[in-house]
Design an enzyme around this catalytic site. Structure first.
Site: not given
Length: 200
Positions: A74-75
């Protein structure tokens, strides 16, 4: 108007990344292995666990060039996944392997379970070896990350997701590349090429 919105979004993403870097000092420091111990060991002395739970001794990669990358699904830098896979596809036949280490060490930007991470990799075309989710900084950091911290010294431990450690064929040479080094960066490619030409 659309251009202004796009620039605004890009600025927000960059600002978010900058905030992440600025907040990293609050993370507990990674205690490196004692210098003498680190000097005796090579990367091949360490073991990981694969994302499917199978043993993943790094000795199986002895003589290869390894790029160790702490990943996060999710970066904001997750776009690097495609470039990392391209690195694996480009250099694998010459003795290169890329190992992803999913981690929630930075803002908990990874799935909670290894199965979720594996499913995400399968649906996004990630085929390079993935270890199980683990911390890469702080007192609980994986031993190989503590070893790398001792080998490179200074402020070269991961400060965010997608930090990269390039490990030479001898398992001793370690070159760090920060998050901002994209997989397409010529400097990274040059370092990989140089490492592939060196003897184990």
């Amino acid at each position: 108007m659309k251009r202004s919105i796009a620039l605004g979004i890009a600025g927000f993403v960059l600002a978010g990344a900058a905030v992440g870097y600025a907040q990293f000092p609050k993370t507990p420091p990674t205690p490196p292995l004692p210098t003498a111990q680190a000097a005796r060991l090579t990367a091949w002395d360490f073991r990981l666990t694969a994302i499917d739970g199978a043993p993943m001794p790094l000795s199986q990669y002895r003589g290869k060039v390894v790029l160790l990358v702490n990943t996060a699904s999710f970066c904001g830098f997750k776009k690097q996944f495609a470039g990392l896979q391209q690195l694996q596809d480009t250099y694998a036949k010459r003795g290169f392997v890329l190992i992803g280490v999913p981690s929630g060490s930075f803002k908990d930007q990874e799935y909670g379970s290894n199965k979720e991470i594996a499913d995400h990799c399968n649906t996004t075309g990630i085929r390079f070896p993935m270890a199980e989710k683990a911390p890469v900084v702080g007192p609980g950091a994986l031993p190989i990350y503590r070893w790398a911290a001792a080998k490179v010294g200074g402020d070269n431990t991961p400060r965010w997701n997608f930090h990269k450690y390039l490990i030479g064929r001898d398992g001793r040479r370690v070159t760090p590349f920060g998050t901002m080094t994209d997989p397409s960066d010529p400097k990274l490619h040059e370092a990989i090429e140089a490492a592939l030409k060196q003897r184990a």
